[in-house]
Each structure stands twice: as structure tokens, then as C-alpha cells.
Design an enzyme around this catalytic site. Sequence first.
Site, PDB file in Angstrom:
ATOM      1  N   GLU A  89      21.375  14.721  77.096  1.00 59.46           N
ATOM      2  CA  GLU A  89      20.421  14.663  78.149  1.00 59.46           C
ATOM      3  C   GLU A  89      19.191  14.312  76.988  1.00 59.46           C
ATOM      4  OE1 GLU A  89      20.681  16.488  81.781  1.00 59.46           O
ATOM      5  OE2 GLU A  89      20.812  18.075  80.890  1.00 59.46           O
ATOM      6  N   CYS A 102      12.037  15.478  74.201  1.00 62.37           N
ATOM      7  CA  CYS A 102      12.440  16.094  73.075  1.00 62.37           C
ATOM      8  C   CYS A 102      14.335  15.615  73.151  1.00 62.37           C
ATOM      9  CB  CYS A 102      13.046  17.649  74.731  1.00 62.37           C
ATOM     10  SG  CYS A 102      13.977  18.667  73.730  1.00 62.37           S
ATOM     11  N   CYS A 109      26.879  23.693  72.773  1.00 62.44           N
ATOM     12  CA  CYS A 109      25.873  24.168  71.289  1.00 62.44           C
ATOM     13  C   CYS A 109      27.247  25.611  71.077  1.00 62.44           C
ATOM     14  CB  CYS A 109      25.071  24.545  71.685  1.00 62.44           C
ATOM     15  SG  CYS A 109      23.827  25.762  70.738  1.00 62.44           S
ATOM     16  N   CYS A 113      23.573  32.021  73.163  1.00 54.09           N
ATOM     17  CA  CYS A 113      22.263  32.741  73.204  1.00 54.09           C
ATOM     18  C   CYS A 113      23.063  32.741  75.286  1.00 54.09           C
ATOM     19  CB  CYS A 113      21.002  31.926  72.650  1.00 54.09           C
ATOM     20  SG  CYS A 113      21.062  31.499  71.655  1.00 54.09           S
ATOM     21  N   CYS A 116      20.662  30.746  77.984  1.00 52.01           N
ATOM     22  CA  CYS A 116      20.684  29.366  77.549  1.00 52.01           C
ATOM     23  C   CYS A 116      21.624  28.562  78.414  1.00 52.01           C
ATOM     24  CB  CYS A 116      20.354  29.237  76.442  1.00 52.01           C
ATOM     25  SG  CYS A 116      20.455  26.964  76.011  1.00 52.01           S
ATOM     26  N   GLU A 157      22.274  23.204  68.068  1.00 50.16           N
ATOM     27  CA  GLU A 157      21.287  23.671  66.590  1.00 50.16           C
ATOM     28  C   GLU A 157      21.560  22.545  65.972  1.00 50.16           C
ATOM     29  OE1 GLU A 157      19.875  26.774  66.343  1.00 50.16           O
ATOM     30  OE2 GLU A 157      20.118  25.143  64.404  1.00 50.16           O
ATOM     31  N   SER A 188      14.009  23.156  66.107  1.00 47.66           N
ATOM     32  CA  SER A 188      13.644  24.408  66.713  1.00 47.66           C
ATOM     33  C   SER A 188      14.949  24.613  66.120  1.00 47.66           C
ATOM     34  CB  SER A 188      13.007  24.106  68.265  1.00 47.66           C
ATOM     35  OG  SER A 188      13.563  25.411  69.015  1.00 47.66           O
ATOM     36  N   SER A 211      13.244  30.170  67.169  1.00 44.83           N
ATOM     37  CA  SER A 211      13.404  30.981  68.253  1.00 44.83           C
ATOM     38  C   SER A 211      14.104  32.387  67.642  1.00 44.83           C
ATOM     39  CB  SER A 211      15.076  30.053  68.887  1.00 44.83           C
ATOM     40  OG  SER A 211      14.918  29.027  69.587  1.00 44.83           O
ATOM     41  N   LEU A 212      13.089  33.410  67.790  1.00 42.19           N
ATOM     42  CA  LEU A 212      12.875  34.799  67.530  1.00 42.19           C
ATOM     43  C   LEU A 212      12.984  35.667  69.061  1.00 42.19           C
ATOM     44  CD1 LEU A 212      12.525  36.728  65.138  1.00 42.19           C
ATOM     45  CD2 LEU A 212      10.096  36.771  65.869  1.00 42.19           C
ATOM     46  N   HIS A 213      12.509  35.073  69.743  1.00 36.93           N
ATOM     47  CA  HIS A 213      13.139  36.439  71.472  1.00 36.93           C
ATOM     48  C   HIS A 213      13.098  37.080  71.310  1.00 36.93           C
ATOM     49  CE1 HIS A 213      13.151  31.956  72.868  1.00 36.93           C
ATOM     50  NE2 HIS A 213      14.654  31.478  72.477  1.00 36.93           N
ATOM     51  N   CYS A 330      12.022  21.026  78.952  1.00 41.31           N
ATOM     52  CA  CYS A 330      12.788  20.843  76.907  1.00 41.31           C
ATOM     53  C   CYS A 330      13.285  22.434  76.765  1.00 41.31           C
ATOM     54  CB  CYS A 330      12.381  20.274  76.024  1.00 41.31           C
ATOM     55  SG  CYS A 330      12.939  19.804  74.358  1.00 41.31           S
TER      56      CYS A 330
HETATM   57  N1  SAH Z   1      19.067  25.652  69.973  1.00 39.90           N
HETATM   58  C1  SAH Z   1      17.832  24.890  69.203  1.00 39.90           C
HETATM   59  C2  SAH Z   1      17.403  24.207  69.844  1.00 39.90           C
HETATM   60  C3  SAH Z   1      17.851  24.061  71.000  1.00 39.90           C
HETATM   61  S1  SAH Z   1      17.207  25.370  72.125  1.00 39.90           S
HETATM   62  C4  SAH Z   1      17.206  26.595  69.800  1.00 39.90           C
HETATM   63  O1  SAH Z   1      17.610  27.593  69.882  1.00 39.90           O
HETATM   64  O2  SAH Z   1      16.056  26.756  68.823  1.00 39.90           O
HETATM   65  C5  SAH Z   1      15.245  24.933  72.615  1.00 39.90           C
HETATM   66  C6  SAH Z   1      14.575  26.503  73.260  1.00 39.90           C
HETATM   67  O3  SAH Z   1      14.712  26.790  74.087  1.00 39.90           O
HETATM   68  C7  SAH Z   1      15.263  27.808  72.551  1.00 39.90           C
HETATM   69  O4  SAH Z   1      13.445  28.454  72.141  1.00 39.90           O
HETATM   70  C8  SAH Z   1      15.742  28.230  73.396  1.00 39.90           C
HETATM   71  O5  SAH Z   1      15.654  29.642  73.083  1.00 39.90           O
HETATM   72  C9  SAH Z   1      14.959  28.223  74.610  1.00 39.90           C
HETATM   73  N2  SAH Z   1      15.731  28.246  76.225  1.00 39.90           N
HETATM   74  C10 SAH Z   1      16.810  28.036  75.796  1.00 39.90           C
HETATM   75  N3  SAH Z   1      17.213  28.077  77.372  1.00 39.90           N
HETATM   76  C11 SAH Z   1      16.170  28.275  77.859  1.00 39.90           C
HETATM   77  C12 SAH Z   1      15.550  28.506  79.376  1.00 39.90           C
HETATM   78  N4  SAH Z   1      16.515  28.932  80.221  1.00 39.90           N
HETATM   79  N5  SAH Z   1      14.420  28.386  79.179  1.00 39.90           N
HETATM   80  C13 SAH Z   1      13.266  28.625  78.566  1.00 39.90           C
HETATM   81  N6  SAH Z   1      13.636  28.094  77.614  1.00 39.90           N
HETATM   82  C14 SAH Z   1      15.121  28.526  77.517  1.00 39.90           C
HETATM   83 FE1  SF4 Z   2      22.341  26.532  71.210  1.00 40.82          FE
HETATM   84 FE2  SF4 Z   2      19.843  27.053  71.277  1.00 40.82          FE
HETATM   85 FE3  SF4 Z   2      20.313  27.293  73.246  1.00 40.82          FE
HETATM   86 FE4  SF4 Z   2      20.685  28.971  71.433  1.00 40.82          FE
HETATM   87  S1  SF4 Z   2      19.137  28.171  72.280  1.00 40.82           S
HETATM   88  S2  SF4 Z   2      22.587  28.558  72.954  1.00 40.82           S
HETATM   89  S3  SF4 Z   2      21.224  27.978  69.548  1.00 40.82           S
HETATM   90  S4  SF4 Z   2      21.239  25.412  72.154  1.00 40.82           S
END
Ligand code: SAH
Ligand code: SF4
Length: 340
Positions: A89, A102, A109, A113, A116, A157, A188, A211-213, A330
Site C-alpha cells: 500500500e 508514504c 516487516c 514492534c 504496529c 523497515e 524512518s 522511531s524512538l517511542h 502513514c
Molecule cells: N519501520 C520504520 C518505518 C515504517 S513505520 C519505522 O518503524 O520507523 C513508520 C512510523 O509509524 C514508525 O514511527 C512507527 O512506529 C509508526 N507506527 C506504527 N504503527 C503505528 C500506529 N498504529 N499508529 C501510529 N503510528 C504507528
Molecule cells: Fe516494522 Fe516499523 Fe512496524 Fe516496527 S513500526 S513493525 S519497524 S513497520
Amino acid sequence: MNSIYGYTKEQLEDYFLSKGEKKFKALQVFEWLYVHKNSDVDSWSNLKKELREEIKKDFSFEVPKIIREERDTLTRKYLFELQDGEHIESVVMFHDYGISICVSSQVGCNMGCAFCESGRRKKVRNLEAYELVTQILEIENNLKERISSVVIMGIGEPLDNYDNVLNFIRIINDAKGLAIGIRHITLSTSGLVPKIYQLMQEKIQINLAVSLHAPNDEIRNKIMKVNQVYNISQLMRAIKDYIAVTSRRVTIEYVMLKEINDSKKCALELANLLHGLNIYVNLIPYNETSHINFSKSDAKTIKEFAKVLKEQGINVTIRKEFGGKISAACGQLRSKEVEE
Ligand code: SAH
Ligand code: SF4
């Protein structure tokens, strides 16, 4: 056969040189493909017939097909079918400054996480460079408008698909390619430390978002498996080095998860971690998904979190929520097609 859309200009120059041709032919091909958006090789009038035949023989021109499109006021989501039947997508967002896209970088992936949706589906394979390039090309054709910025924040990723993603960036940034400004391209990553070191040596001025989070290993270990391999102190060192080598500001992404990482204590700890760095924090309102038991922080909590960071001298923005009924801002693209 390799798709022509996966070749950088330099790689096409090598191709033409290997055929005993002048390397500027690569420039002409780029103009046909990306400026005129014309893939009908027979009509490429500035190349002689024999060479056109060779090109047709040596490259494929197929592009992934758009099989579904969902529209909302400010967003559009496209579902693509790849040649091997896999689906990916892309999401387009309309801003007052232009159109951004995006893109996905992998089918599924492997980073896993906890919050996600993309990670629920294990990585099937990397996307080839051409499958990244043609997401943009096809959508530009569909919209009849130019896309001005690109974020690599869809499924996957990107630094786990390093070479293809880098070639993709080179192709879309090329002045005779899609000419998307390098500072309008954001990658990212969930924090693959060795790849961040590799990236800083590339001399490309993209925007890096990390993505620190979480402000500490205890929380980050719980929500991001990658932290058990590269922990926060290793990641912070890589970010500092990245800033020192590239002189670029880095974006710190921080998804706001209710009662997980959104307390005032977390905000103070985060500020401490980031003090004095050339960064800014992007707070992301969590997009709740039906399969996963995380909730979004209240709007008020997010505002307070931002306020604490600001008071501590940290630049911070709260990400605008796109998506609405498309529900696919995105970074949270759903693999609907797969589940049906
Ligand atoms: N894999 C890479 C890029 C794709 S995810 C990464 O993790 O950075 C892009 C961003 O969306 C990341 O910061 C991820 O943590 C965030 N993300 C994933 N699921 C999400 C959700 N349900 N709501 C908001 N952000 C989310
Ligand atoms: Fe993969 Fe990024 Fe989702 Fe983590 S947040 S599972 S690295 S797409």
C-alpha cells in the site's frame, strides 16, 4: 529480466558503456521514463532503432498494478498488486504545500514492534528498487499531478532493505528522474544502528527520522524488539554521530501510547536524553487497530507531554492526524487484502 525502473542513471550509464554506446544515452532514457513518462520504447526518437531493440530485449517495463483506491478529503490510499501476487500500500496526503506520499519498503516487516499492524505480518520479501519507484510513478499518473515529497514510512523497515532503498532514493532524486528534492525525502527507521552508520557515509542529505517511542530501555524493550539488539544508548550514540557527520537535524518519532510511554515522568526523561541535540520530536497520536491492545493517549495528555518537552527546551510538534475513514495514516497501513 530486470525492470528498467530499478536502474539509477549511473547504472544505466554502465549499461550503455558496456554496449559500446555513449553514456549520455542514460540521460535520454531517464528523460523518456520520468520527464515524459513514456515507456513506449519504439517512440524514443533520439535513440537509433537497433539500440531501442536492445533495450526492449534487456529490460522489462512492467509496473505494479493499482487494484484498489480509497479516497478521503485529504488522503488517498492505493493498494498495489506486485508481479508475484503480493500486495503493498501507499498513502498520498494533500497538504497546502504540495502532495506527499508514504511508500512501503518491504512486504511485511520482521521488526515485530508490539503496537504496529505492519509487523503482525512477517516479512515476505524486500521490495525491489523499481517497485518503490513505480509506486510514485503510477500514482502521479493516476493523480495527473506531481508528488513533491516522499516519506519512507509505510510497511517495512527501510534500512533492512538498504541497497534497494538507496537506489530508489537516487532515482527519484535525480534531476532527470522524478526530481524530488533530497530534503523532501524522509526515511524512518526503527533504529538499525549499523545501517545508520552506513547511511551517514552516503553523502545524501535526506531527512532521517528515528522511531524512538520510549525514554528508557525498560519501556522500549517491551514495545520494540529491536531494542534488545540495539539499545537506547547505542542508538543515541548513532544519532549523535549522524548529526555530527551530516550536519542534519534528525527527527525523533514518538508514538503516544496510553499509560505506556505518555507520563510526565517519561517526558522529562525523554527531554534529558535529547538535551543539546540538533533534533526535533514528532509526537504521533497512536492509530488504534482492531488486532492490537494498545490505546491512544488522550489529546490532553499529548498536549501536556509536548508542553513539558517545550519547557525543557526541546523542539516538538504533534503530528496531524490524517486518514479519517481511510484509517490508514502513514505508518499504520493495514493488510486488509491479505486478511480477506
Ligand atoms: N519501520 C520504520 C518505518 C515504517 S513505520 C519505522 O518503524 O520507523 C513508520 C512510523 O509509524 C514508525 O514511527 C512507527 O512506529 C509508526 N507506527 C506504527 N504503527 C503505528 C500506529 N498504529 N499508529 C501510529 N503510528 C504507528
Ligand atoms: Fe516494522 Fe516499523 Fe512496524 Fe516496527 S513500526 S513493525 S519497524 S513497520
